[in-house]
Every structure is written in structure tokens, then in C-alpha cells.
Design an enzyme around this catalytic site. Sequence first.
Site, PDB file in Angstrom:
ATOM      1  N   LYS A   1       0.793  -1.176   0.102  1.00  0.00           N
ATOM      2  CA  LYS A   1      -0.087  -0.215  -0.189  1.00  0.00           C
ATOM      3  C   LYS A   1       0.835   1.225  -0.064  1.00  0.00           C
ATOM      4  O   LYS A   1       2.162   1.069   0.167  1.00  0.00           O
ATOM      5  CB  LYS A   1      -0.888   0.097   1.225  1.00  0.00           C
ATOM      6  CG  LYS A   1      -0.200   0.002   2.554  1.00  0.00           C
ATOM      7  CD  LYS A   1      -1.206  -0.086   3.557  1.00  0.00           C
ATOM      8  CE  LYS A   1      -0.303  -0.161   5.001  1.00  0.00           C
ATOM      9  NZ  LYS A   1      -1.270  -0.304   6.003  1.00  0.00           N
TER      10      LYS A   1
ATOM     11  N   ARG B   1     -10.689   0.540  14.537  1.00  0.00           N
ATOM     12  CA  ARG B   1     -10.565   1.192  13.278  1.00  0.00           C
ATOM     13  C   ARG B   1     -11.832   0.738  12.065  1.00  0.00           C
ATOM     14  O   ARG B   1     -12.775   1.304  11.987  1.00  0.00           O
ATOM     15  CB  ARG B   1      -9.211   0.940  12.721  1.00  0.00           C
ATOM     16  CG  ARG B   1      -8.942   1.745  11.240  1.00  0.00           C
ATOM     17  CD  ARG B   1      -7.261   1.769  10.641  1.00  0.00           C
ATOM     18  NE  ARG B   1      -6.899   0.462  10.262  1.00  0.00           N
ATOM     19  CZ  ARG B   1      -5.692   0.302  10.014  1.00  0.00           C
ATOM     20  NH1 ARG B   1      -4.598   1.288   9.973  1.00  0.00           N
ATOM     21  NH2 ARG B   1      -5.402  -0.920   9.595  1.00  0.00           N
TER      22      ARG B   1
ATOM     23  N   HIS C   1      -6.529  -7.140  12.785  1.00  0.00           N
ATOM     24  CA  HIS C   1      -5.162  -6.287  12.648  1.00  0.00           C
ATOM     25  C   HIS C   1      -4.723  -5.851  14.345  1.00  0.00           C
ATOM     26  O   HIS C   1      -5.678  -5.433  15.118  1.00  0.00           O
ATOM     27  CB  HIS C   1      -5.566  -4.920  11.908  1.00  0.00           C
ATOM     28  CG  HIS C   1      -4.398  -4.374  11.654  1.00  0.00           C
ATOM     29  ND1 HIS C   1      -3.288  -4.608  10.987  1.00  0.00           N
ATOM     30  CD2 HIS C   1      -4.000  -2.907  11.775  1.00  0.00           C
ATOM     31  CE1 HIS C   1      -2.241  -3.668  10.747  1.00  0.00           C
ATOM     32  NE2 HIS C   1      -2.669  -2.589  11.443  1.00  0.00           N
TER      33      HIS C   1
ATOM     34  N   ARG D   1       1.079 -10.703   6.955  1.00  0.00           N
ATOM     35  CA  ARG D   1       0.794  -9.455   6.223  1.00  0.00           C
ATOM     36  C   ARG D   1       2.080  -8.675   6.255  1.00  0.00           C
ATOM     37  O   ARG D   1       1.849  -7.655   6.990  1.00  0.00           O
ATOM     38  CB  ARG D   1      -0.297  -8.583   6.529  1.00  0.00           C
ATOM     39  CG  ARG D   1      -1.660  -9.802   6.310  1.00  0.00           C
ATOM     40  CD  ARG D   1      -2.811  -8.743   6.183  1.00  0.00           C
ATOM     41  NE  ARG D   1      -3.118  -7.731   7.581  1.00  0.00           N
ATOM     42  CZ  ARG D   1      -3.706  -8.313   8.526  1.00  0.00           C
ATOM     43  NH1 ARG D   1      -4.131  -9.516   8.591  1.00  0.00           N
ATOM     44  NH2 ARG D   1      -3.550  -7.487   9.632  1.00  0.00           N
TER      45      ARG D   1
ATOM     46  N   TYR E   1      14.677  31.061   5.784  1.00  0.00           N
ATOM     47  CA  TYR E   1      13.530  31.694   6.321  1.00  0.00           C
ATOM     48  C   TYR E   1      13.694  32.016   7.724  1.00  0.00           C
ATOM     49  O   TYR E   1      13.936  31.306   8.565  1.00  0.00           O
ATOM     50  CB  TYR E   1      12.363  31.083   5.906  1.00  0.00           C
ATOM     51  CG  TYR E   1      11.783  30.923   4.592  1.00  0.00           C
ATOM     52  CD1 TYR E   1      11.582  32.326   3.860  1.00  0.00           C
ATOM     53  CD2 TYR E   1      11.704  29.745   3.995  1.00  0.00           C
ATOM     54  CE1 TYR E   1      11.314  32.141   2.501  1.00  0.00           C
ATOM     55  CE2 TYR E   1      11.234  29.673   2.614  1.00  0.00           C
ATOM     56  CZ  TYR E   1      11.229  30.790   1.894  1.00  0.00           C
ATOM     57  OH  TYR E   1      10.726  30.941   0.534  1.00  0.00           O
TER      58      TYR E   1
ATOM     59  N   CYS F   1      13.319  24.843   3.335  1.00  0.00           N
ATOM     60  CA  CYS F   1      12.287  25.188   2.472  1.00  0.00           C
ATOM     61  C   CYS F   1      11.487  24.334   1.614  1.00  0.00           C
ATOM     62  O   CYS F   1      11.748  22.934   1.821  1.00  0.00           O
ATOM     63  CB  CYS F   1      13.227  26.243   1.574  1.00  0.00           C
ATOM     64  SG  CYS F   1      14.173  27.194   2.194  1.00  0.00           S
ATOM     65  N   MET F   2      10.566  24.973   0.742  1.00  0.00           N
ATOM     66  CA  MET F   2       9.793  23.781  -0.035  1.00  0.00           C
ATOM     67  C   MET F   2      10.839  23.238  -0.876  1.00  0.00           C
ATOM     68  O   MET F   2      10.503  21.902  -0.902  1.00  0.00           O
ATOM     69  CB  MET F   2       9.025  24.620  -0.777  1.00  0.00           C
ATOM     70  CG  MET F   2       7.813  23.812  -1.622  1.00  0.00           C
ATOM     71  SD  MET F   2       6.773  24.796  -2.594  1.00  0.00           S
ATOM     72  CE  MET F   2       5.548  25.423  -1.659  1.00  0.00           C
ATOM     73  N   ASP F   3      11.750  23.926  -1.652  1.00  0.00           N
ATOM     74  CA  ASP F   3      12.671  23.079  -2.518  1.00  0.00           C
ATOM     75  C   ASP F   3      14.002  22.993  -2.117  1.00  0.00           C
ATOM     76  O   ASP F   3      14.534  22.367  -2.972  1.00  0.00           O
ATOM     77  CB  ASP F   3      12.449  23.904  -3.731  1.00  0.00           C
ATOM     78  CG  ASP F   3      10.902  24.164  -4.081  1.00  0.00           C
ATOM     79  OD1 ASP F   3      10.126  23.459  -4.139  1.00  0.00           O
ATOM     80  OD2 ASP F   3      10.760  25.693  -3.797  1.00  0.00           O
TER      81      ASP F   3
END
Length: 405
Positions: free
Chosen positions: A33, A140, A169, A252, A296, A343-345
Amino acid sequence: MLRWAEIDLNAIKSNLKAIKNKVGKRKIIAVVKANAYGHGAIPVARAIAEQTDMFAVATLEEAIELREAGITLPILNLFSILPDQAEAVLKYEITQAVCKLSTCEAISDCAKQASPRVRGERGGGDIAKVHVEVDTGMNRLGVHYSEAVSFLKQVCALPNLRVEGIFTHFSSADEVDKSYTNLQLERFNSLWKPELGFRISDFGIKRNNSLIPPSAFRLPPSVHLERSAFLIHAANSPAILDLPSTYFDAVRPGLILHGLYPSDEVSRSIPLKPALSLKTRVIHLKNVVSGESISYNRRYITLASTKIATLSIGYADGYRTSLRNIGEALIRGARAPIVGTICMDNIMCDVGHIPDVGIGDEVVLIGKQGDDEITADEVAKKAGTISYDIFCGLGRRVERIYIDG
Ligand SMILES: *Cc1c(COP(=O)(O)O)cnc(C)c1O
């Protein structure tokens, strides 16, 4: 290529082999998954398909992706669908986990209207396969264990539906204290107590490799359980490592297949090889004087003159903002501290102590370089999370490169 994950498929194959050594003849439901925990579901599934009995995914879309890639093994969708998704279950021949009668009825109705997969095999539609999830304390999904037997009987009475498995589970198998897991196991085992009509003991079948006999379900004559296909399963990665009594017919494995131990509290009873390395490159270098702020909001101030490298990866790629000022990178075999806000990048690191760093140098954020290694667990701990989360968070811009053979 400025940011990529190298995935060693040999490591995944080796982990699978080690898991099989541990669990003996039990079937393997390989959990792939969340894009195989960020490793890439299709390449991972292809690499192990011949050594695996079944795949498990979290959504129908993930199941369909595998089908469209040519995976023909049974695929179990672990999580509940809504009734209007029943058609796709039939169309792509997905084994669906169920715990609500209305969903089972929708799947059954769809199956009745579908054309049989094998022409002339049966009249009156196709057969849908389901595994019933029993809730033994995870709270769940799943049908409460006290209602599971009557639920199973209702589901088995629906036409064109075949119950091919029962599972539960565990919520806490990765902790030292196994008392809650043992309670869950006890609740799960209570399903096949003779007084409930499951009478597996009457058939001389051992608990640890138990198969519920078809007669236990009082099935309508048109539906049959193929005993060979019927699976009881419960063990996730931590239970596979530490609790052989949870193995039943199939296990599993998810995280351990990808080479990490689920927590510090589980035993290292299976040798594992991490499969994924996260890499980037130095794209900029500069000398800065003492007292300069980096990134930043000025969360890092240099204490002396030094050299700062800018790396081509950021939080958009899954490198967590919580690693600000505490993360580390391997450059030229040495550890370089991440400095300033992520930072983002981009991220910055201090390389003042590493000679000869150059633009374009390969940087390891997870994995080995030289004699050192930064594990996904180390990154996860510093980020205040678990390796599962770090892997699943790797972004789309991180190109996946596969090593095989
Ligand atoms: C994710 C998942 C697994 C695999 O868990 P790991 O800890 O990664 O082995 C097994 N079963 C279910 C129902 C799951 O959701």
C-alpha cells in the site's frame, strides 16, 4: 537529476526470503500500500510476484494500478469501500476486505449481474471474493468480534460472494508489552470455539495452520469455499518478528519487507536490509561570515565564518520541516548539519568542516555514504515520527531509481 531515491530490489527480495524463513509454509500477503511505502508499488510488486502469494493495498485505485501493470496475483484491498465502488471490485478481480453487510450486498448484487470470468463456468454471474475483517481491539475497521460469527453466516448466505479469508489487525504489537496483542489474539481465537459452530478442532486441523471447514458456514449449495484458498491472517510486521502464535495461514508484512524494523521495542529476529536511499546534490556553495542568518525567519545564525551548501530537496519532496537545525546530510563521507528552516525546494547545510565540497556533489539524506549511514529511523526520530511516515511522505518529484539483479 537533483533529487532521487535509489531502491534496491535485491534488498526487498532478500527481506522476503528472510521473512519466509521465519514463517515457514504460511502464505505471504505482501503489503504494498501507499506506493509500496514510497518505494514504488509496481516495481516492488513485479520484483517479488513470483515469491509472493497475494498483494495487499489500501485503496481500489492502488489495486487497479497493479492490475493495469499486469499483476495477476490475488490483490486484497485492506480497507472498506463504499457500496458504489463495488463494480470496480468485480471488474478488476480485487479481493475486498469487508465488515458491513450493505457493502457485501452491493458486491453480491454486482457479481450477480457481472458476466462470469470463465465462460460456461457458472450460470448467473460472477463470484466476488471477500475477506472479513474482525475488530479485536484496533477499533478502526472490522466487525466486532462478538458479532463476527453471525456476520460471517449472513455474508456467506449472499449469492455470488465467496468469503476467502478472515483477518484481524493488531494495534500494539510493536510494543514490548504484548498483553494487549495477546488479548486481541485471544478474542480472534474465540471465533473458532466449538460452541460457535466453527469446530476446526473436529477436523484435526492445527490451530497454527487453521482452516475453517466449509461446513461451518452452512453455505448455500451454489457457493463454496475453496479450502486451499481460505486464509486466516493477523500478523503485521511486529507480530511476524515476535509472535509466531499469530501466524495462522498467512502473514501480512509491510514495513519489514522494505527493510526497517517497526520500532525499537521489537526483536531483530529477522535480518533486514533497508532498500531505500534518499539522495540529492549540492546546487550552490558560499562562504559566510560569523553572525549571518540562514534561510527563512533567521532560525539559524552562524557562530563562525563557514561554508554553506544549498541542496536541491525540500519539504515538497518529503524532507520534514521539523528537521530544521537538527537534520544531517552525508557529503564526501562526512556528516553535515542541516542549518536553518527547511524550504519547500531547498535545504542548507554547513560544510565548513568538509574539504573540497563541490557543486554537483552527491548528498545522502537517508542511506550509506563512505563508512557512515543515516537510517530512515534516525531521520524519523529526529522528525518526531516513524519510518513508515518518512517513506510515505516522499514526494512525486523524488525520482525512483531501481537497482536489480
Ligand atoms: C499496513 C497494514 C499492514 C502492514 O503493516 P506493517 O506494520 O507495515 O507490516 C498489515 N495489515 C493491515 C490491515 C495494514 O493496514
